[in-house]
Design a protein around this motif. Structure first.
Motif, PDB file in Angstrom:
ATOM      1  N   GLY A   8      -8.047   6.238   3.730  1.00 21.48           N
ATOM      2  CA  GLY A   8      -7.120   5.502   4.602  1.00 21.48           C
ATOM      3  C   GLY A   8      -5.655   5.846   4.370  1.00 21.48           C
ATOM      4  O   GLY A   8      -5.173   6.878   4.845  1.00 21.48           O
ATOM      5  N   THR A   9      -4.988   5.018   3.590  1.00 14.18           N
ATOM      6  CA  THR A   9      -3.525   5.064   3.435  1.00 14.18           C
ATOM      7  C   THR A   9      -2.886   6.434   3.222  1.00 14.18           C
ATOM      8  O   THR A   9      -2.071   6.872   4.034  1.00 14.18           O
ATOM      9  CB  THR A   9      -3.105   4.183   2.238  1.00 14.18           C
ATOM     10  N   GLY A  10      -3.230   7.099   2.105  1.00 16.29           N
ATOM     11  CA  GLY A  10      -2.597   8.383   1.782  1.00 16.29           C
ATOM     12  C   GLY A  10      -2.996   9.441   2.793  1.00 16.29           C
ATOM     13  O   GLY A  10      -2.171  10.217   3.285  1.00 16.29           O
ATOM     14  N   GLY A  11      -4.279   9.435   3.124  1.00 17.98           N
ATOM     15  CA  GLY A  11      -4.800  10.423   4.065  1.00 17.98           C
ATOM     16  C   GLY A  11      -4.155  10.300   5.440  1.00 17.98           C
ATOM     17  O   GLY A  11      -3.837  11.308   6.079  1.00 17.98           O
ATOM     18  N   ALA A  12      -3.953   9.064   5.877  1.00 15.65           N
ATOM     19  CA  ALA A  12      -3.398   8.841   7.221  1.00 15.65           C
ATOM     20  C   ALA A  12      -2.007   9.468   7.358  1.00 15.65           C
ATOM     21  O   ALA A  12      -1.630   9.934   8.437  1.00 15.65           O
ATOM     22  CB  ALA A  12      -3.337   7.347   7.520  1.00 15.65           C
ATOM     23  N   PRO A  46     -12.353  -0.030   7.282  1.00 10.49           N
ATOM     24  CA  PRO A  46     -10.915   0.088   7.030  1.00 10.49           C
ATOM     25  C   PRO A  46     -10.354   1.513   7.181  1.00 10.49           C
ATOM     26  O   PRO A  46      -9.295   1.688   7.790  1.00 10.49           O
ATOM     27  CB  PRO A  46     -10.766  -0.398   5.583  1.00 10.49           C
ATOM     28  N   ASP A  47     -11.055   2.511   6.669  1.00  4.12           N
ATOM     29  CA  ASP A  47     -10.479   3.864   6.723  1.00  4.12           C
ATOM     30  C   ASP A  47     -10.539   4.454   8.131  1.00  4.12           C
ATOM     31  O   ASP A  47      -9.577   5.061   8.599  1.00  4.12           O
ATOM     32  CB  ASP A  47     -11.172   4.789   5.707  1.00  4.12           C
ATOM     33  N   LEU A  48     -11.668   4.248   8.818  1.00  2.00           N
ATOM     34  CA  LEU A  48     -11.760   4.718  10.214  1.00  2.00           C
ATOM     35  C   LEU A  48     -10.651   4.076  11.043  1.00  2.00           C
ATOM     36  O   LEU A  48     -10.012   4.740  11.860  1.00  2.00           O
ATOM     37  CB  LEU A  48     -13.116   4.321  10.821  1.00  2.00           C
ATOM     38  N   ASP A  49     -10.410   2.795  10.817  1.00  2.00           N
ATOM     39  CA  ASP A  49      -9.416   2.093  11.627  1.00  2.00           C
ATOM     40  C   ASP A  49      -7.996   2.543  11.287  1.00  2.00           C
ATOM     41  O   ASP A  49      -7.162   2.703  12.186  1.00  2.00           O
ATOM     42  CB  ASP A  49      -9.559   0.579  11.451  1.00  2.00           C
ATOM     43  N   THR A  50      -7.722   2.761  10.009  1.00  2.00           N
ATOM     44  CA  THR A  50      -6.373   3.218   9.634  1.00  2.00           C
ATOM     45  C   THR A  50      -6.079   4.565  10.298  1.00  2.00           C
ATOM     46  O   THR A  50      -4.996   4.780  10.846  1.00  2.00           O
ATOM     47  CB  THR A  50      -6.247   3.319   8.097  1.00  2.00           C
ATOM     48  N   ILE A  51      -7.058   5.454  10.268  1.00  2.00           N
ATOM     49  CA  ILE A  51      -6.858   6.772  10.894  1.00  2.00           C
ATOM     50  C   ILE A  51      -6.723   6.620  12.423  1.00  2.00           C
ATOM     51  O   ILE A  51      -5.838   7.205  13.045  1.00  2.00           O
ATOM     52  CB  ILE A  51      -8.032   7.724  10.529  1.00  2.00           C
ATOM     53  N   ALA A  56      -3.249   6.707  17.180  1.00  2.00           N
ATOM     54  CA  ALA A  56      -2.890   6.042  18.446  1.00  2.00           C
ATOM     55  C   ALA A  56      -1.422   5.603  18.425  1.00  2.00           C
ATOM     56  O   ALA A  56      -0.901   5.124  19.436  1.00  2.00           O
ATOM     57  CB  ALA A  56      -3.793   4.828  18.665  1.00  2.00           C
ATOM     58  N   GLY A  57      -0.770   5.746  17.276  1.00  2.00           N
ATOM     59  CA  GLY A  57       0.641   5.358  17.171  1.00  2.00           C
ATOM     60  C   GLY A  57       0.841   3.854  17.139  1.00  2.00           C
ATOM     61  O   GLY A  57       1.924   3.349  17.445  1.00  2.00           O
ATOM     62  N   ILE A  58      -0.203   3.096  16.771  1.00  2.00           N
ATOM     63  CA  ILE A  58      -0.075   1.630  16.771  1.00  2.00           C
ATOM     64  C   ILE A  58      -0.227   1.059  15.355  1.00  2.00           C
ATOM     65  O   ILE A  58      -0.348  -0.143  15.173  1.00  2.00           O
ATOM     66  CB  ILE A  58      -1.124   0.972  17.707  1.00  2.00           C
ATOM     67  N   HIS A  59      -0.248   1.930  14.348  1.00  3.27           N
ATOM     68  CA  HIS A  59      -0.435   1.469  12.967  1.00  3.27           C
ATOM     69  C   HIS A  59       0.812   0.754  12.469  1.00  3.27           C
ATOM     70  O   HIS A  59       1.906   0.919  13.010  1.00  3.27           O
ATOM     71  CB  HIS A  59      -0.759   2.653  12.064  1.00  3.27           C
TER      72      HIS A  59
END
Ligand code: GDP
Length: 306
Positions: A8-12, A46-51, A56-59
């Motif tokens: 999630g976080t770092g990867g995104a 969580p990780d699928l959604d973070t990516i 989508a530019g909505i994080h």
């Protein structure tokens, strides 16, 4: 076509940079699902959604999870009724989990649902879960075995960690397209994600590691460890518990059987010799991914290496 393995976080952060440096249609992103869990009967990934939210530019960049400007009315009311509120679920975020869970209950697989959600949000990059089968990251602590979210969110990584295991992984299969993507990729990128609980579960899905070893394409990683510590999160605790050295060299060792090149921080340049001995090239540069500019620059460097 480029395959990206990520948590999630770092990867995104790197995924965002990559999506701005290359046509997103050329990206296939394989996400960790070991952190998935069920709450209020809903399947949360969580990780699928973070990516997905990042592309989508909505994080929400300040939190590193969830949707920007989300509200928490439903959660607040669940709390009034005595429900658990330690896992923060925004109102808009909840729509994702409700829709995902409803479609899965109708018989759709996690990868089919992930494709629908990303298309609804206009995302052109392909996002794949590592597996459609349930694999659950479990943390072994002195008080017993707990779920990853219990460790990570509920108790904020306070527990001592004895080991980490991925329940169900032996019988899991890679999601449709994962192995084919790795086999046919022109390059594979390992994001600066937690080597134990983000990249670890993906590599543990039968067939994935072998496909990486056999891939003729270069595999480029970005270290999540800078100067002997993670940028964020509990990677140090988890890596130490698994007997790994908490350094970019420890990261290189974890991927030594398939990694071509590891991007390391400038201050870790002294580790290049040890990484070389593993048969892995390294390139020392600034790998902090704080601003969009940093993310684009590192993405550009990774693509240049490929
Ligand atoms: P998780 O699902 O939130 O654990 O997601 P990840 O595993 O992708 O993210 C956690 C990892 O990202 C940690 O090991 C961090 O050290 C790493 N990380 C976070 N921000 C950065 C950054 O700016 N640069 C680098 N190189 N690593 C980062």
């Amino acid at each position: 076509m480029i395959v990206i393995l990520t948590g999630g976080t770092g990867g995104a952060k790197l995924v965002q940079g990559l999506s701005l440096e290359i046509d997103p249609k050329e990206l296939i992103i394989v996400c960790n699902t070991g952190d998935d869990f069920i709450t209020y009967g809903l399947h949360v990934s969580p990780d699928l959604d973070t990516i997905t939210y990042t592309l989508a530019g909505i994080h929400d960049p300040s939190k590193g999870w969830g949707i920007k400007d989300d509200t928490f009315t439903v959660l607040e009311w669940l709390g009034k009724y005595g429900g658990e509120t330690w896992f923060r679920l925004g109102d808009r975020d909840l729509a994702t989990h409700i829709r995902r869970s409803a479609l899965m209950r109708q018989g759709r697989s996690l990868s089919q649902v992930t494709a629908r959600i990303r298309k609804s949000l206009g995302i052109e990059a392909v996002i794949l879960p590592m597996s459609d089968d349930r694999v659950e990251t479990r943390v072994i602590t002195p008080r017993g075995e707990i779920s990853f979210q219990d460790f990570f969110v509920k108790t904020r990584c306070a527990d001592e960690v004895e080991a980490v295991l991925f329940a169900g992984v032996e019988n899991s299969r890679p999601a449709p397209g994962v192995i084919e993507a790795i086999r046919e990729a022109n390059g594979v990128i390992l994001c600066p994600s937690n080597p134990v609980t983000s990249i670890g579960p993906i590599l543990a899905v039968p067939g994935v590691r072998t496909a990486l070893r056999e891939s003729r394409a270069p595999v480029i990683g970005v270290s999540p460890i800078i100067g002997g510590a993670p940028v964020s999160g509990p990677a140090h605790k988890l890596m130490a518990a698994m007997g790994m050295e908490v350094s970019a060299l420890g990261v290189a060792k974890a991927y030594a059987d398939f990694l071509s090149t590891l991007l390391i921080a400038t201050e870790d340049g002294n580790l290049a010799g040890g990484i070389r001995e593993l048969g892995i090239n390294s390139s020392a540069t600034s790998i902090r991914l704080d601003s969009i500019m940093d993310r684009r620059r590192v993405a550009h460097e990774v693509l240049a290496l490929l």
